[in-house]
Design a protein around this motif. Sequence first.
Motif, PDB file in Angstrom:
ATOM      1  N   VAL A 298      -8.823  10.675  25.032  1.00  0.00           N
ATOM      2  CA  VAL A 298      -8.231   9.396  24.660  1.00  0.00           C
ATOM      3  C   VAL A 298      -8.029   9.334  23.148  1.00  0.00           C
ATOM      4  O   VAL A 298      -6.973   8.895  22.665  1.00  0.00           O
ATOM      5  CB  VAL A 298      -9.108   8.220  25.158  1.00  0.00           C
ATOM      6  CG1 VAL A 298      -8.647   6.901  24.567  1.00  0.00           C
ATOM      7  CG2 VAL A 298      -9.087   8.161  26.675  1.00  0.00           C
ATOM      8  N   ALA A 299      -9.007   9.789  22.390  1.00  0.00           N
ATOM      9  CA  ALA A 299      -8.882   9.808  20.929  1.00  0.00           C
ATOM     10  C   ALA A 299      -7.761  10.745  20.492  1.00  0.00           C
ATOM     11  O   ALA A 299      -6.988  10.426  19.576  1.00  0.00           O
ATOM     12  CB  ALA A 299     -10.205  10.233  20.293  1.00  0.00           C
ATOM     13  N   ALA A 300      -7.649  11.909  21.132  1.00  0.00           N
ATOM     14  CA  ALA A 300      -6.600  12.867  20.781  1.00  0.00           C
ATOM     15  C   ALA A 300      -5.222  12.266  21.033  1.00  0.00           C
ATOM     16  O   ALA A 300      -4.308  12.395  20.191  1.00  0.00           O
ATOM     17  CB  ALA A 300      -6.774  14.157  21.574  1.00  0.00           C
TER      18      ALA A 300
ATOM     19  N   SER B  63      -2.455  11.274  18.142  1.00  0.00           N
ATOM     20  CA  SER B  63      -1.104  11.825  18.271  1.00  0.00           C
ATOM     21  C   SER B  63      -0.051  10.722  18.221  1.00  0.00           C
ATOM     22  O   SER B  63       1.001  10.884  17.587  1.00  0.00           O
ATOM     23  CB  SER B  63      -0.959  12.602  19.586  1.00  0.00           C
ATOM     24  OG  SER B  63      -1.842  13.689  19.605  1.00  0.00           O
ATOM     25  N   VAL B  64      -0.331   9.610  18.870  1.00  0.00           N
ATOM     26  CA  VAL B  64       0.619   8.493  18.874  1.00  0.00           C
ATOM     27  C   VAL B  64       0.776   7.933  17.456  1.00  0.00           C
ATOM     28  O   VAL B  64       1.894   7.679  16.995  1.00  0.00           O
ATOM     29  CB  VAL B  64       0.166   7.393  19.861  1.00  0.00           C
ATOM     30  CG1 VAL B  64       0.952   6.105  19.666  1.00  0.00           C
ATOM     31  CG2 VAL B  64       0.291   7.894  21.290  1.00  0.00           C
ATOM     32  N   VAL B  65      -0.338   7.750  16.747  1.00  0.00           N
ATOM     33  CA  VAL B  65      -0.287   7.234  15.373  1.00  0.00           C
ATOM     34  C   VAL B  65       0.490   8.187  14.477  1.00  0.00           C
ATOM     35  O   VAL B  65       1.359   7.770  13.701  1.00  0.00           O
ATOM     36  CB  VAL B  65      -1.713   6.997  14.825  1.00  0.00           C
ATOM     37  CG1 VAL B  65      -1.698   6.721  13.340  1.00  0.00           C
ATOM     38  CG2 VAL B  65      -2.385   5.855  15.583  1.00  0.00           C
TER      39      VAL B  65
ATOM     40  N   LEU C 115       4.013   7.431  12.458  1.00  0.00           N
ATOM     41  CA  LEU C 115       4.119   7.652  11.015  1.00  0.00           C
ATOM     42  C   LEU C 115       5.244   8.635  10.695  1.00  0.00           C
ATOM     43  O   LEU C 115       5.981   8.452   9.726  1.00  0.00           O
ATOM     44  CB  LEU C 115       2.788   8.154  10.441  1.00  0.00           C
ATOM     45  CG  LEU C 115       1.630   7.147  10.447  1.00  0.00           C
ATOM     46  CD1 LEU C 115       0.355   7.823   9.990  1.00  0.00           C
ATOM     47  CD2 LEU C 115       1.968   5.968   9.561  1.00  0.00           C
ATOM     48  N   TYR C 116       5.396   9.672  11.496  1.00  0.00           N
ATOM     49  CA  TYR C 116       6.437  10.664  11.271  1.00  0.00           C
ATOM     50  C   TYR C 116       7.820  10.047  11.500  1.00  0.00           C
ATOM     51  O   TYR C 116       8.761  10.319  10.738  1.00  0.00           O
ATOM     52  CB  TYR C 116       6.213  11.847  12.210  1.00  0.00           C
ATOM     53  CG  TYR C 116       7.234  12.932  12.048  1.00  0.00           C
ATOM     54  CD1 TYR C 116       7.195  13.797  10.965  1.00  0.00           C
ATOM     55  CD2 TYR C 116       8.265  13.073  12.974  1.00  0.00           C
ATOM     56  CE1 TYR C 116       8.147  14.784  10.805  1.00  0.00           C
ATOM     57  CE2 TYR C 116       9.221  14.059  12.822  1.00  0.00           C
ATOM     58  CZ  TYR C 116       9.165  14.931  11.747  1.00  0.00           C
ATOM     59  OH  TYR C 116      10.095  15.895  11.603  1.00  0.00           O
TER      60      TYR C 116
END
Length: 124
Positions: free
Chosen positions: A108-110, A114-116, A120-121
Motif C-alpha cells: 500500500v505504501a509503495a 508511486s501515485v504521489v 509530481l512528475y
Amino acid sequence: MPTISNFYSMKDASKHSTKDDCWIVVNGKVYDVTQYLDDHPGGDDVILAATGRDATDDFEDAGHSKSAREQMEEYFIGELDTSAPIFTEKSYHVKLMQLAKQYWAVPVAAVGISVVIGFLYLRK
C-alpha cells in the motif's frame, strides 16, 4: 502428567481451528484449548492464529510462565504422530494469510508513493 493414549497427525490437528473447536500443537503434544480461548490473557486470536501448524515457536517466544505451562497440561489430549507428514495445505494457506495481514502496509505504501511521484512528475 496425563497418560498418552492418542496420536494425532498435523492434518488431524488442523481440522480443529475454530473458536468452537480449537487444537494446538506445542512441543510434539496436542492440546484441545477450546475451553481456554476466552480465558487466554493474550486473547483468543493469538491461539487461533497458531492452529494448523506447529505452534512451539510462538509458544516459546511468548515467554509463558511455569504456571502457564502447568495449566496447559489440563488441555493435553495426545501426542503428535511424527510419522505422518507435517506439512499440510492448510498450514501453507494459513501462513500465507498471516503474512498478507501482517505486511499489507508495504505494498500500500509503495502504491501510495508511486501515485504521489506520478502526480509530481505530471505537474512539471
